[in-house]
Design an enzyme around this catalytic site. Structure first.
Site, PDB file in Angstrom:
ATOM      1  N   ASP A  80     -12.723  45.053  63.491  1.00 28.68           N
ATOM      2  CA  ASP A  80     -13.027  46.298  64.121  1.00 28.68           C
ATOM      3  C   ASP A  80     -12.302  46.063  65.508  1.00 28.68           C
ATOM      4  OD1 ASP A  80     -14.118  48.242  65.464  1.00 28.68           O
ATOM      5  OD2 ASP A  80     -15.954  47.648  65.612  1.00 28.68           O
ATOM      6  N   LYS A 112     -16.898  48.638  60.611  1.00 33.30           N
ATOM      7  CA  LYS A 112     -16.496  49.386  61.801  1.00 33.30           C
ATOM      8  C   LYS A 112     -17.603  49.612  62.867  1.00 33.30           C
ATOM      9  CE  LYS A 112     -12.438  50.477  60.494  1.00 33.30           C
ATOM     10  NZ  LYS A 112     -11.355  49.744  61.003  1.00 33.30           N
ATOM     11  N   CYS A 113     -17.342  49.720  64.087  1.00 27.76           N
ATOM     12  CA  CYS A 113     -18.325  49.951  65.060  1.00 27.76           C
ATOM     13  C   CYS A 113     -19.254  51.061  64.718  1.00 27.76           C
ATOM     14  CB  CYS A 113     -17.485  50.483  66.368  1.00 27.76           C
ATOM     15  SG  CYS A 113     -18.711  50.567  67.800  1.00 27.76           S
ATOM     16  N   PRO A 114     -20.702  50.744  64.717  1.00 27.70           N
ATOM     17  CA  PRO A 114     -21.146  49.649  65.766  1.00 27.70           C
ATOM     18  C   PRO A 114     -21.624  48.654  64.803  1.00 27.70           C
ATOM     19  CG  PRO A 114     -22.716  51.638  65.169  1.00 27.70           C
ATOM     20  CD  PRO A 114     -21.525  51.806  64.393  1.00 27.70           C
TER      21      PRO A 114
END
Length: 78
Positions: free
Chosen positions: A42, A15-17
């Site tokens: 993502d 997932k981000c980042p």
């Protein structure tokens, strides 16, 4: 033009980042002009990866939907 060798980097499930952070780190070890293909699930990557390329001087060669996410082909800048 013959197919250039590209490195495939599987970032699915992150997932981000993390996709951008890991892509940035991986790009530092590549020679200018090298191709790196990123696979990610993502949903924010469609915003983050093009922004990263613009900020860091890389060329986003291709962005396409992939199985459960997206695939990005990036050419490392100078």
């Amino acid at each position: 033009m013959p197919d250039e060798q590209k490195i495939v980097y599987d970032l699915r499930g992150l997932k981000c980042p993390l996709p951008v952070l890991k892509t940035r780190k991986r790009m530092t070890s590549l020679a200018p002009g090298a191709l790196l293909e990123i696979e990610t699930t993502d949903p924010l990557a469609v915003i983050d990866i093009p922004h990263f390329c613009n900020e860091d001087g890389h060329k986003l060669v291709e962005a396409a939907p992939a199985d459960g996410g997206h695939r990005f082909l990036i050419r490392k800048g100078a």
